[in-house]
Design a protein around this motif. Sequence first.
Motif, mmCIF file in Angstrom:
data_model
loop_
_atom_site.group_PDB
_atom_site.id
_atom_site.type_symbol
_atom_site.label_atom_id
_atom_site.label_comp_id
_atom_site.label_asym_id
_atom_site.label_seq_id
_atom_site.Cartn_x
_atom_site.Cartn_y
_atom_site.Cartn_z
ATOM 1 N N THR A 44 0.759 -0.983 -0.098
ATOM 2 C CA THR A 44 -0.009 -0.111 -0.136
ATOM 3 C C THR A 44 0.912 1.282 -0.100
ATOM 4 O O THR A 44 1.956 1.295 0.399
ATOM 5 C CB THR A 44 -1.004 -0.070 1.151
ATOM 6 O OG1 THR A 44 -0.225 0.233 2.464
ATOM 7 C CG2 THR A 44 -1.707 -1.158 1.229
ATOM 8 N N ARG A 45 0.094 2.364 -0.450
ATOM 9 C CA ARG A 45 0.719 3.576 -0.027
ATOM 10 C C ARG A 45 -0.187 4.617 0.175
ATOM 11 O O ARG A 45 -1.425 4.160 0.067
ATOM 12 C CB ARG A 45 1.446 4.076 -1.548
ATOM 13 C CG ARG A 45 0.498 4.505 -2.657
ATOM 14 C CD ARG A 45 1.385 5.131 -3.838
ATOM 15 N NE ARG A 45 2.623 4.388 -4.407
ATOM 16 C CZ ARG A 45 3.782 5.116 -4.222
ATOM 17 N NH1 ARG A 45 3.754 6.468 -4.157
ATOM 18 N NH2 ARG A 45 4.861 4.389 -4.450
ATOM 19 N N ASN A 46 0.040 5.809 0.647
ATOM 20 C CA ASN A 46 -1.148 6.900 1.046
ATOM 21 C C ASN A 46 -0.851 8.132 0.127
ATOM 22 O O ASN A 46 0.159 8.443 0.060
ATOM 23 C CB ASN A 46 -1.253 6.777 2.523
ATOM 24 C CG ASN A 46 0.053 7.098 3.312
ATOM 25 O OD1 ASN A 46 0.875 7.873 2.717
ATOM 26 N ND2 ASN A 46 0.162 6.777 4.492
ATOM 27 N N HIS A 47 -2.033 8.810 0.438
ATOM 28 C CA HIS A 47 -1.690 10.373 0.468
ATOM 29 C C HIS A 47 -2.549 11.204 1.511
ATOM 30 O O HIS A 47 -3.295 10.330 2.216
ATOM 31 C CB HIS A 47 -2.634 10.817 -1.153
ATOM 32 C CG HIS A 47 -1.903 10.674 -2.187
ATOM 33 N ND1 HIS A 47 -1.640 9.164 -2.586
ATOM 34 C CD2 HIS A 47 -1.660 11.302 -3.176
ATOM 35 C CE1 HIS A 47 -1.032 9.023 -3.886
ATOM 36 N NE2 HIS A 47 -1.027 10.618 -4.215
ATOM 37 N N LEU A 48 -2.034 12.102 1.857
ATOM 38 C CA LEU A 48 -2.554 12.942 3.237
ATOM 39 C C LEU A 48 -3.038 14.270 2.856
ATOM 40 O O LEU A 48 -2.653 14.755 2.010
ATOM 41 C CB LEU A 48 -1.541 12.920 4.051
ATOM 42 C CG LEU A 48 -0.653 11.781 4.360
ATOM 43 C CD1 LEU A 48 0.522 12.013 5.324
ATOM 44 C CD2 LEU A 48 -1.483 10.673 4.996
ATOM 45 N N VAL A 49 -4.097 14.689 3.544
ATOM 46 C CA VAL A 49 -4.698 15.799 3.907
ATOM 47 C C VAL A 49 -4.943 16.260 5.216
ATOM 48 O O VAL A 49 -5.363 15.497 6.100
ATOM 49 C CB VAL A 49 -6.092 15.718 3.085
ATOM 50 C CG1 VAL A 49 -6.752 17.346 3.071
ATOM 51 C CG2 VAL A 49 -6.030 15.648 1.663
ATOM 52 N N GLY A 50 -4.542 17.566 5.513
ATOM 53 C CA GLY A 50 -4.730 18.029 6.898
ATOM 54 C C GLY A 50 -5.912 18.278 7.207
ATOM 55 O O GLY A 50 -6.740 18.806 6.223
ATOM 56 N N ASP A 63 -0.721 -0.054 -3.877
ATOM 57 C CA ASP A 63 0.555 0.532 -4.546
ATOM 58 C C ASP A 63 0.965 -0.378 -5.720
ATOM 59 O O ASP A 63 1.549 -1.382 -5.586
ATOM 60 C CB ASP A 63 1.830 0.686 -3.689
ATOM 61 C CG ASP A 63 3.073 1.276 -4.141
ATOM 62 O OD1 ASP A 63 2.896 1.570 -5.325
ATOM 63 O OD2 ASP A 63 3.871 1.495 -3.341
ATOM 64 N N PRO A 64 0.662 0.016 -6.977
ATOM 65 C CA PRO A 64 1.010 -0.804 -7.992
ATOM 66 C C PRO A 64 2.122 -0.831 -8.326
ATOM 67 O O PRO A 64 2.829 -1.857 -8.944
ATOM 68 C CB PRO A 64 0.307 -0.151 -9.184
ATOM 69 C CG PRO A 64 0.244 1.329 -8.755
ATOM 70 C CD PRO A 64 0.212 1.306 -7.231
ATOM 71 N N PRO A 72 -3.203 -10.420 3.038
ATOM 72 C CA PRO A 72 -4.131 -9.394 2.588
ATOM 73 C C PRO A 72 -3.400 -8.089 2.886
ATOM 74 O O PRO A 72 -2.732 -7.709 4.088
ATOM 75 C CB PRO A 72 -5.269 -9.650 3.113
ATOM 76 C CG PRO A 72 -5.118 -10.666 4.282
ATOM 77 C CD PRO A 72 -3.739 -11.226 4.088
ATOM 78 N N ARG A 73 -3.806 -6.950 2.354
ATOM 79 C CA ARG A 73 -3.545 -5.667 2.328
ATOM 80 C C ARG A 73 -4.280 -5.181 3.908
ATOM 81 O O ARG A 73 -5.575 -5.459 3.967
ATOM 82 C CB ARG A 73 -3.834 -4.793 1.325
ATOM 83 C CG ARG A 73 -2.929 -4.748 0.277
ATOM 84 C CD ARG A 73 -3.205 -3.996 -1.191
ATOM 85 N NE ARG A 73 -2.216 -4.030 -2.006
ATOM 86 C CZ ARG A 73 -2.444 -5.035 -2.862
ATOM 87 N NH1 ARG A 73 -3.510 -5.695 -3.104
ATOM 88 N NH2 ARG A 73 -1.606 -5.151 -3.942
ATOM 89 N N PRO A 74 -3.939 -4.123 4.497
ATOM 90 C CA PRO A 74 -4.541 -3.556 5.752
ATOM 91 C C PRO A 74 -5.917 -2.981 5.244
ATOM 92 O O PRO A 74 -6.048 -2.603 4.321
ATOM 93 C CB PRO A 74 -3.671 -2.503 6.086
ATOM 94 C CG PRO A 74 -2.139 -2.658 5.368
ATOM 95 C CD PRO A 74 -2.321 -3.509 4.312
ATOM 96 N N PHE A 75 -6.698 -3.016 6.183
ATOM 97 C CA PHE A 75 -8.067 -2.150 6.137
ATOM 98 C C PHE A 75 -8.838 -3.095 5.270
ATOM 99 O O PHE A 75 -9.777 -2.587 4.842
ATOM 100 C CB PHE A 75 -7.856 -0.847 6.005
ATOM 101 C CG PHE A 75 -7.046 -0.112 6.760
ATOM 102 C CD1 PHE A 75 -7.164 0.135 8.238
ATOM 103 C CD2 PHE A 75 -5.738 0.594 6.261
ATOM 104 C CE1 PHE A 75 -6.521 0.688 9.108
ATOM 105 C CE2 PHE A 75 -5.031 1.303 7.114
ATOM 106 C CZ PHE A 75 -5.243 1.293 8.377
ATOM 107 N N GLY A 76 -8.628 -4.210 4.824
ATOM 108 C CA GLY A 76 -9.400 -5.063 3.912
ATOM 109 C C GLY A 76 -9.704 -4.410 2.599
ATOM 110 O O GLY A 76 -10.624 -4.678 1.747
#
Length: 182
Positions: A44-50, A63-64, A72-76
Amino acid sequence: MNPLPATLDHLVLATPDLAATVAEFTRRTGVTPAPGGVHVGFGTRNHLVGLGGTGYLEIVGPDPEQPEPQGPRPFGIDDLPSARTITWAISPPDLDAAVAAALAGGHDPGPVQSMSRRRPDGTLLKWRLTQGSSTHPSGLVPFLIDWGTSPHPSTADLPVTPLLSLSASTPDPAAIRTLLPP
């Protein structure tokens, strides 16, 4: 869970298609989430917003550029048909004391796990959190997180969309209320 006040750390918006969800968030809000980083080994990867203050929104998805994870990836994420808010995290003043208090109160927040990732600027972030595999299936009971001496993700000059209010509902509020911090 913890007699000391805990603060909102972040909300988790999980998605099976990170690029599409980031584009849709941008279209709806006019704010483009910042790349957060890669969760090596989790796929996985993420993007963030304050969200204002130290709270933030984590948009997390596959994350391709990583190989398929062993589990399995986190959070289902692998089973999600579309993006949805999965859970939220609070940051207690003392993670270990909060876990002990939760256990004493009859709630097992799960084992504490250490994790890390690098921000796109190369900064290494390290944190400890209660493992999400044992979280309440409703998503209404937060997991616990402690950033230790790492910079908090909200200090990375994130784009901001202020969180004005947040509400949730459940058919059995009494079952959830006893698991939430005061």
